[in-house]
Design an enzyme around this catalytic site. Structure first.
Site, PDB file in Angstrom:
ATOM      1  N   SER A 169     -52.675  86.219 173.847  1.00 35.83           N
ATOM      2  CA  SER A 169     -51.878  87.537 173.989  1.00 35.83           C
ATOM      3  C   SER A 169     -51.078  87.448 172.601  1.00 35.83           C
ATOM      4  O   SER A 169     -50.511  86.218 172.181  1.00 35.83           O
ATOM      5  CB  SER A 169     -51.052  87.547 175.081  1.00 35.83           C
ATOM      6  OG  SER A 169     -50.026  88.425 175.041  1.00 35.83           O
TER       7      SER A 169
ATOM      8  N   ILE B 149     -52.019  96.805 175.588  1.00 41.44           N
ATOM      9  CA  ILE B 149     -53.140  97.653 175.770  1.00 41.44           C
ATOM     10  C   ILE B 149     -53.034  98.294 177.376  1.00 41.44           C
ATOM     11  O   ILE B 149     -52.550  97.669 178.355  1.00 41.44           O
ATOM     12  CB  ILE B 149     -54.332  96.555 175.842  1.00 41.44           C
ATOM     13  CG1 ILE B 149     -54.479  95.549 174.896  1.00 41.44           C
ATOM     14  CG2 ILE B 149     -55.633  97.522 176.236  1.00 41.44           C
ATOM     15  CD1 ILE B 149     -54.638  96.040 173.281  1.00 41.44           C
TER      16      ILE B 149
ATOM     17  N   ASN C  73     -61.246  86.001 180.651  1.00 43.09           N
ATOM     18  CA  ASN C  73     -60.322  86.962 180.465  1.00 43.09           C
ATOM     19  C   ASN C  73     -59.483  87.332 181.496  1.00 43.09           C
ATOM     20  O   ASN C  73     -58.443  88.048 181.515  1.00 43.09           O
ATOM     21  CB  ASN C  73     -61.462  88.280 180.319  1.00 43.09           C
ATOM     22  CG  ASN C  73     -60.682  89.686 180.530  1.00 43.09           C
ATOM     23  OD1 ASN C  73     -59.938  90.374 179.504  1.00 43.09           O
ATOM     24  ND2 ASN C  73     -60.366  90.023 181.669  1.00 43.09           N
TER      25      ASN C  73
ATOM     26  N   TYR D 123     -45.934  83.463 181.196  1.00 39.59           N
ATOM     27  CA  TYR D 123     -47.112  84.041 180.486  1.00 39.59           C
ATOM     28  C   TYR D 123     -47.135  83.476 179.247  1.00 39.59           C
ATOM     29  O   TYR D 123     -48.308  82.954 178.724  1.00 39.59           O
ATOM     30  CB  TYR D 123     -46.727  85.347 180.586  1.00 39.59           C
ATOM     31  CG  TYR D 123     -47.782  86.347 180.238  1.00 39.59           C
ATOM     32  CD1 TYR D 123     -49.030  86.477 181.043  1.00 39.59           C
ATOM     33  CD2 TYR D 123     -47.699  86.783 178.791  1.00 39.59           C
ATOM     34  CE1 TYR D 123     -49.991  87.141 180.501  1.00 39.59           C
ATOM     35  CE2 TYR D 123     -48.778  87.934 178.496  1.00 39.59           C
ATOM     36  CZ  TYR D 123     -49.938  87.992 179.377  1.00 39.59           C
ATOM     37  OH  TYR D 123     -50.924  88.620 179.007  1.00 39.59           O
ATOM     38  N   ALA D 124     -46.090  83.521 178.343  1.00 38.89           N
ATOM     39  CA  ALA D 124     -45.975  82.932 176.796  1.00 38.89           C
ATOM     40  C   ALA D 124     -46.675  81.529 176.960  1.00 38.89           C
ATOM     41  O   ALA D 124     -47.566  81.101 176.184  1.00 38.89           O
ATOM     42  CB  ALA D 124     -44.614  83.085 176.467  1.00 38.89           C
ATOM     43  N   ALA D 125     -46.122  80.662 177.982  1.00 35.66           N
ATOM     44  CA  ALA D 125     -46.611  79.337 177.942  1.00 35.66           C
ATOM     45  C   ALA D 125     -47.985  79.166 178.054  1.00 35.66           C
ATOM     46  O   ALA D 125     -48.935  78.289 177.482  1.00 35.66           O
ATOM     47  CB  ALA D 125     -45.743  78.458 179.024  1.00 35.66           C
TER      48      ALA D 125
ATOM     49  N   VAL E  60     -60.244  82.189 189.746  1.00 34.93           N
ATOM     50  CA  VAL E  60     -60.507  81.131 188.946  1.00 34.93           C
ATOM     51  C   VAL E  60     -59.369  79.996 188.907  1.00 34.93           C
ATOM     52  O   VAL E  60     -59.618  78.763 188.444  1.00 34.93           O
ATOM     53  CB  VAL E  60     -60.122  81.869 187.377  1.00 34.93           C
ATOM     54  CG1 VAL E  60     -61.522  82.645 187.312  1.00 34.93           C
ATOM     55  CG2 VAL E  60     -58.772  82.381 187.363  1.00 34.93           C
TER      56      VAL E  60
END
Ligand code: NAP
Length: 246
Positions: free
Chosen positions: A141, A187, A89, A154-156, A63
């Site tokens: 998330s 999860i 996803n 990841y947060a960005a 992707v």
């Protein structure tokens, strides 16, 4: 809930949450495209679904690479003539504290989690506009809403996904396309299996329903937002975190 006969492209569909969604959507009668760069797991997922009487086909894709995405979307349109549902996803983590994070870690996570969502959505949206129908679901998330130690990159991306979701919901709402996000908590998937069990147990204690989430918990949220019946739900961020974010 209505996804029967719909063509659903699920990126990252070979593992974890994506795999649970692939199985659920196939069970509900959708024609499922497993779009993933893990060929071995993707073909295995395809085989599993077919053995249980569902319809699924694996198409390899990275992707983060626009040409690869265009190739995948072109192949799906050639096979089915339509794409009704896109679930963005696919995602990765490459964690490090801010002072230790490398440029490579920053750029790789952005390329997949943020640019990947942009590439896939742009690649399908013209087609969806022409048909006047589409369901786009982006995976954010809990970390995209509240941040997390060691996850600057990841947060960005997961906050960025919320921004893109809201923008596209406004841009596309009148064209018959809805765009929503799902924000899972913690999860149990190969992604979280990398975390120490002690940390996962501590997380589970913080969750108001008293457990970590299962991939199927998120798959059902995808299913609702992807259904024909969800036509008046647009631009939301649906938390699937057992109340962790309260
Ligand atoms: P997972 O089990 O690691 O599955 C992710 C899948 O995406 C894997 O098959 C992976 O292939 C594939 N993938 C990675 N990079 C790709 C790329 N460039 N192109 C195509 N496919 C690619 O992860 P998961 O836990 O199910 O997570 C699914 C989504 O939920 C992610 O967006 C994640 O950020 C989000 N999420 C997860 C949690 C959680 O607690 N698990 C919480 C909040 C949000 P490989 O196996 O080869 O890497």
């Amino acid at each position: 809930m209505g996804v029967r006969g719909r063509v659903a492209v699920i990126t990252g569909g070979a593992s974890g949450i994506g795999l649970a969604a692939v199985k659920r959507f196939a069970h509900e009668g959708a024609k499922v495209v497993i779009a993933d760069y893990n060929e071995e797991a993707g073909r295995e997922a395809e085989k599993t679904v077919r053995e249980t009487g569902g319809e699924a086909v694996f198409f390899p894709v990275d992707v983060s690479n626009r040409e690869s995405v265009d190739r995948m979307v072109g192949s799906v349109l050639e096979k089915y003539g339509q794409i009704d549902i896109l679930i963005n996803n696919a995602g990765i983590t490459q964690d490090a504290m801010l002072h230790k994070m490398t440029t490579e870690q920053w750029e790789r996570v952005l390329a997949i989690n943020l640019s990947g969502v942009f590439h896939c959505t742009q690649a399908v949206v013209r087609h969806m506009r022409e048909r006047g129908y589409g369901r786009i679901i982006n995976t954010s998330s809990v970390v995209g809403k509240f941040g997390n130690v060691g996850q600057t990159n990841y947060a960005a991306t997961k906050a960025g996904v919320i921004g893109m979701t809201q923008t596209w919901a406004k841009e596309l709402g009148r064209t018959g396309i809805t765009v929503n996000a799902v924000a899972p908590g913690f999860i149990r998937t190969p992604m979280t299996a990398k975390m120490p069990e002690k940390i996962l147990s501590m997380m589970a204690e913080k969750v108001n329903v008293g457990r970590l989430g299962e991939p199927e918990d998120v798959a059902y949220a995808y299913l609702f937002l992807a259904s024909d019946e969800a036509s008046y739900v647009n631009g939301i961020v649906l938390s699937v975190d057992g109340g962790l974010s309260l």
